[in-house]
Scaffold this motif. Structure first.
Motif, PDB file in Angstrom:
ATOM      1  N   MET A   1       0.821  -1.184   0.000  1.00 22.02           N
ATOM      2  CA  MET A   1       0.000   0.000   0.000  1.00 22.02           C
ATOM      3  C   MET A   1       0.869   1.255   0.000  1.00 22.02           C
ATOM      4  SD  MET A   1      -3.022   0.694  -0.373  1.00 22.02           S
ATOM      5  CE  MET A   1      -4.560   0.256   0.304  1.00 22.02           C
ATOM      6  N   LYS A   2       2.047   1.167   0.625  1.00 17.78           N
ATOM      7  CA  LYS A   2       2.949   2.310   0.629  1.00 17.78           C
ATOM      8  C   LYS A   2       3.394   2.654  -0.783  1.00 17.78           C
ATOM      9  CE  LYS A   2       4.864   1.460   5.197  1.00 17.78           C
ATOM     10  NZ  LYS A   2       6.073   1.109   5.946  1.00 17.78           N
ATOM     11  N   THR A   3       3.587   1.622  -1.612  1.00 17.52           N
ATOM     12  CA  THR A   3       4.008   1.843  -2.989  1.00 17.52           C
ATOM     13  C   THR A   3       2.969   2.648  -3.742  1.00 17.52           C
ATOM     14  OG1 THR A   3       5.151  -0.272  -2.945  1.00 17.52           O
ATOM     15  CG2 THR A   3       4.732   0.664  -5.092  1.00 17.52           C
ATOM     16  N   HIS A   4       1.696   2.314  -3.536  1.00 22.96           N
ATOM     17  CA  HIS A   4       0.620   3.006  -4.231  1.00 22.96           C
ATOM     18  C   HIS A   4       0.584   4.473  -3.826  1.00 22.96           C
ATOM     19  CE1 HIS A   4      -0.126  -1.164  -4.438  1.00 22.96           C
ATOM     20  NE2 HIS A   4      -1.430  -1.163  -4.592  1.00 22.96           N
ATOM     21  N   MET A   5       0.678   4.727  -2.527  1.00 21.91           N
ATOM     22  CA  MET A   5       0.601   6.100  -2.030  1.00 21.91           C
ATOM     23  C   MET A   5       1.797   6.922  -2.513  1.00 21.91           C
ATOM     24  SD  MET A   5      -2.250   6.241  -0.542  1.00 21.91           S
ATOM     25  CE  MET A   5      -2.116   7.824   0.246  1.00 21.91           C
ATOM     26  N   PHE A   6       2.982   6.321  -2.504  1.00 21.31           N
ATOM     27  CA  PHE A   6       4.169   7.030  -2.964  1.00 21.31           C
ATOM     28  C   PHE A   6       4.058   7.365  -4.439  1.00 21.31           C
ATOM     29  CE2 PHE A   6       8.520   6.950  -4.700  1.00 21.31           C
ATOM     30  CZ  PHE A   6       9.027   8.058  -4.034  1.00 21.31           C
ATOM     31  N   VAL A  44       9.696   5.687 -16.075  1.00 25.55           N
ATOM     32  CA  VAL A  44      10.566   4.526 -16.223  1.00 25.55           C
ATOM     33  C   VAL A  44      10.745   3.760 -14.912  1.00 25.55           C
ATOM     34  CG1 VAL A  44      12.912   3.833 -16.834  1.00 25.55           C
ATOM     35  CG2 VAL A  44      11.756   5.578 -18.158  1.00 25.55           C
ATOM     36  N   VAL A  45      10.738   4.468 -13.790  1.00 23.33           N
ATOM     37  CA  VAL A  45      11.011   3.810 -12.512  1.00 23.33           C
ATOM     38  C   VAL A  45       9.738   3.602 -11.710  1.00 23.33           C
ATOM     39  CG1 VAL A  45      12.235   3.998 -10.327  1.00 23.33           C
ATOM     40  CG2 VAL A  45      13.346   4.733 -12.433  1.00 23.33           C
ATOM     41  N   LEU A  46       8.998   4.664 -11.493  1.00 28.26           N
ATOM     42  CA  LEU A  46       7.856   4.577 -10.586  1.00 28.26           C
ATOM     43  C   LEU A  46       6.685   3.795 -11.179  1.00 28.26           C
ATOM     44  CD1 LEU A  46       7.864   8.172  -9.082  1.00 28.26           C
ATOM     45  CD2 LEU A  46       8.751   6.079  -8.079  1.00 28.26           C
ATOM     46  N   GLY A  47       6.442   3.927 -12.467  1.00 26.64           N
ATOM     47  CA  GLY A  47       5.341   3.192 -13.099  1.00 26.64           C
ATOM     48  C   GLY A  47       5.502   1.686 -12.994  1.00 26.64           C
ATOM     49  N   PRO A  48       6.630   1.143 -13.469  1.00 28.96           N
ATOM     50  CA  PRO A  48       6.835  -0.301 -13.324  1.00 28.96           C
ATOM     51  C   PRO A  48       6.888  -0.762 -11.867  1.00 28.96           C
ATOM     52  CG  PRO A  48       8.291   0.564 -14.998  1.00 28.96           C
ATOM     53  CD  PRO A  48       7.644   1.736 -14.345  1.00 28.96           C
ATOM     54  N   HIS A  49       7.443   0.087 -10.991  1.00 35.41           N
ATOM     55  CA  HIS A  49       7.481  -0.269  -9.573  1.00 35.41           C
ATOM     56  C   HIS A  49       6.062  -0.387  -9.011  1.00 35.41           C
ATOM     57  CE1 HIS A  49       9.442  -0.740  -5.749  1.00 35.41           C
ATOM     58  NE2 HIS A  49       8.659   0.183  -5.219  1.00 35.41           N
ATOM     59  N   LEU A  50       5.176   0.502  -9.444  1.00 39.02           N
ATOM     60  CA  LEU A  50       3.774   0.418  -9.020  1.00 39.02           C
ATOM     61  C   LEU A  50       3.131  -0.864  -9.534  1.00 39.02           C
ATOM     62  CD1 LEU A  50       1.187   1.736  -7.775  1.00 39.02           C
ATOM     63  CD2 LEU A  50       0.759   2.605 -10.060  1.00 39.02           C
ATOM     64  N   ILE A  51       3.385  -1.192 -10.785  1.00 34.21           N
ATOM     65  CA  ILE A  51       2.802  -2.401 -11.372  1.00 34.21           C
ATOM     66  C   ILE A  51       3.277  -3.645 -10.624  1.00 34.21           C
ATOM     67  CG2 ILE A  51       2.770  -3.850 -13.441  1.00 34.21           C
ATOM     68  CD1 ILE A  51       2.873  -1.197 -15.044  1.00 34.21           C
ATOM     69  N   LEU A  52       4.570  -3.721 -10.339  1.00 36.70           N
ATOM     70  CA  LEU A  52       5.093  -4.868  -9.604  1.00 36.70           C
ATOM     71  C   LEU A  52       4.548  -4.921  -8.182  1.00 36.70           C
ATOM     72  CD1 LEU A  52       8.806  -4.830 -10.785  1.00 36.70           C
ATOM     73  CD2 LEU A  52       6.989  -6.393 -11.487  1.00 36.70           C
TER      74      LEU A  52
END
Length: 88
Positions: A1-6, A44-52
């Motif tokens: 959930m932290k990933t989504h908020m960030f 490039v970084v945050l989008g894929p990180h959110l998906i993962l």
């Protein structure tokens, strides 16, 4: 959930900076460069990180739901006739 908020907080921050830079009549090349770097990092970084992060969250959710609904197997026996006597 932290990933989504960030991710969404960074998306709002970069969007606000983009809006401010578009409305500002004077923007230096350095500010434009920083904004461009932030946009690239977001894509490039945050989008894929959110998906993962979302995939990991749902994988954990599915694994937990499978464990919670584990049912014990019932072994069925072959039908056996048990005599109870002649006077039934």
């Amino acid at each position: 959930m932290k990933t989504h908020m960030f991710y969404f907080a960074s998306f709002i921050a970069v969007s606000c900076l983009t809006l401010i830079s578009n409305l500002s009549p004077t923007i230096s090349a350095g500010q434009y460069g920083i904004l461009h770097i932030l946009l690239v990092v977001q894509m490039v970084v945050l989008g894929p990180h959110l998906i993962l992060g979302v995939r990991e969250y749902y994988a954990k959710l599915v694994a937990d739901s499978d464990a919670a609904t584990g049912m014990t197997s019932i072994a069925f026996q072959e039908r056996v006739h048990i005599s109870t006597g002649n006077g039934v």
